[in-house]
Motif scaffolding. Structure first.
Motif, PDB file in Angstrom:
ATOM      1  N   ASP A  75       0.840  -1.194   0.000  1.00 25.49           N
ATOM      2  CA  ASP A  75       0.000   0.000   0.000  1.00 25.49           C
ATOM      3  C   ASP A  75       0.883   1.255   0.000  1.00 25.49           C
ATOM      4  O   ASP A  75       0.644   2.196  -0.767  1.00 25.49           O
ATOM      5  CB  ASP A  75      -0.910  -0.015   1.223  1.00 25.49           C
ATOM      6  CG  ASP A  75      -1.880   1.152   1.273  1.00 25.49           C
ATOM      7  OD1 ASP A  75      -2.176   1.766   0.223  1.00 25.49           O
ATOM      8  OD2 ASP A  75      -2.363   1.457   2.382  1.00 25.49           O
ATOM      9  N   ALA A  76       1.906   1.269   0.826  1.00 28.13           N
ATOM     10  CA  ALA A  76       2.820   2.413   0.880  1.00 28.13           C
ATOM     11  C   ALA A  76       3.514   2.625  -0.462  1.00 28.13           C
ATOM     12  O   ALA A  76       3.641   3.758  -0.936  1.00 28.13           O
ATOM     13  CB  ALA A  76       3.853   2.210   1.988  1.00 28.13           C
ATOM     14  N   MET A  77       3.945   1.539  -1.090  1.00 23.73           N
ATOM     15  CA  MET A  77       4.641   1.660  -2.372  1.00 23.73           C
ATOM     16  C   MET A  77       3.688   2.118  -3.477  1.00 23.73           C
ATOM     17  O   MET A  77       4.089   2.886  -4.360  1.00 23.73           O
ATOM     18  CB  MET A  77       5.292   0.328  -2.747  1.00 23.73           C
ATOM     19  CG  MET A  77       6.453  -0.052  -1.848  1.00 23.73           C
ATOM     20  SD  MET A  77       7.781   1.168  -1.783  1.00 23.73           S
ATOM     21  CE  MET A  77       8.400   1.071  -3.453  1.00 23.73           C
ATOM     22  N   GLY A  78       2.446   1.660  -3.444  1.00 24.24           N
ATOM     23  CA  GLY A  78       1.461   2.143  -4.413  1.00 24.24           C
ATOM     24  C   GLY A  78       1.261   3.641  -4.264  1.00 24.24           C
ATOM     25  O   GLY A  78       1.218   4.383  -5.253  1.00 24.24           O
ATOM     26  N   GLY A  79       1.167   4.110  -3.015  1.00 23.65           N
ATOM     27  CA  GLY A  79       1.041   5.546  -2.770  1.00 23.65           C
ATOM     28  C   GLY A  79       2.262   6.311  -3.247  1.00 23.65           C
ATOM     29  O   GLY A  79       2.148   7.400  -3.818  1.00 23.65           O
ATOM     30  N   LEU A  80       3.443   5.736  -3.032  1.00 22.91           N
ATOM     31  CA  LEU A  80       4.680   6.376  -3.504  1.00 22.91           C
ATOM     32  C   LEU A  80       4.697   6.470  -5.030  1.00 22.91           C
ATOM     33  O   LEU A  80       5.109   7.497  -5.588  1.00 22.91           O
ATOM     34  CB  LEU A  80       5.901   5.603  -3.010  1.00 22.91           C
ATOM     35  CG  LEU A  80       7.260   6.147  -3.441  1.00 22.91           C
ATOM     36  CD1 LEU A  80       7.498   7.543  -2.872  1.00 22.91           C
ATOM     37  CD2 LEU A  80       8.365   5.199  -3.018  1.00 22.91           C
ATOM     38  N   ALA A  81       4.234   5.433  -5.703  1.00 20.94           N
ATOM     39  CA  ALA A  81       4.180   5.467  -7.170  1.00 20.94           C
ATOM     40  C   ALA A  81       3.253   6.582  -7.647  1.00 20.94           C
ATOM     41  O   ALA A  81       3.556   7.273  -8.629  1.00 20.94           O
ATOM     42  CB  ALA A  81       3.726   4.111  -7.714  1.00 20.94           C
ATOM     43  N   VAL A  82       2.139   6.774  -6.946  1.00 24.68           N
ATOM     44  CA  VAL A  82       1.218   7.856  -7.294  1.00 24.68           C
ATOM     45  C   VAL A  82       1.896   9.208  -7.058  1.00 24.68           C
ATOM     46  O   VAL A  82       1.794  10.115  -7.889  1.00 24.68           O
ATOM     47  CB  VAL A  82      -0.100   7.741  -6.497  1.00 24.68           C
ATOM     48  CG1 VAL A  82      -0.986   8.959  -6.735  1.00 24.68           C
ATOM     49  CG2 VAL A  82      -0.846   6.464  -6.874  1.00 24.68           C
TER      50      VAL A  82
END
Length: 161
Positions: A75-82
């Motif tokens: 979830d954190a990495m998905g947010g970082l990608a955004v």
């Protein structure tokens, strides 16, 4: 027929990268608990790493990482990608100004598929944005073991406005 495309920048300015790392690795304290570190930050793809430690064990008999560590990390990495995609979209703004755009970012939906037991000395996490809309972003993420084998896969949607 030719398509008009908006080319992504090849890389970010050092001050934007430093600011994003500070937000992600220091100001989001839970990422510190996980030991989640950014290893690559590109406009179209991000990568992170988690070192296995006793506090992350979910099954004591197998020294397997807890499923919550996997889901929170993805979830954190998905947010970082955004965040990276938003930063790339607004390269006409100063780095500091772009970093303030993340205040409203939040997870709307998260799906994790646990494919293999999370056993290893460290794990790599990858994320990419599939679509960045004006209100919602969609991502795809992977959680890999030391040998590069996918242990879990995720998909998420984030509110961006």
């Amino acid at each position: 027929m030719s398509k008009t495309s908006t080319a992504l920048p090849q890389e970010f300015e050092p001050e934007f990268v430093a600011g994003l790392k500070s937000i992600f690795e220091e100001k989001i304290v839970f990422n510190q608990v996980l030991g989640l570190k950014i290893t690559s930050l590109q406009p179209d793809r991000v990568e992170g790493r988690i070192e296995m430690k006793p506090e992350l064990v979910g099954h004591y008999a197998y020294n397997r990482v807890h499923g919550g560590v996997i889901s929170a990390g993805l979830d954190a990495m998905g947010g970082l990608a955004v965040m990276a995609a938003i930063g790339a979209r607004h390269m006409d703004e100063a780095p500091d100004q772009r970093l303030h755009r993340f205040a409203k970012l939040g997870t709307i939906d998260l799906r994790i598929d646990y494919l293999r037991p999370g056993i290893g000395s460290h794990f790599t996490l990858h994320a990419e944005v599939l679509r960045l809309g004006s209100r919602v972003a969609t991502t795809r993420m992977e959680f890999k073991g030391p040998n590069g084998e996918i242990m879990s896969a995720g998909a998420a949607a984030y509110i961006v406005s």
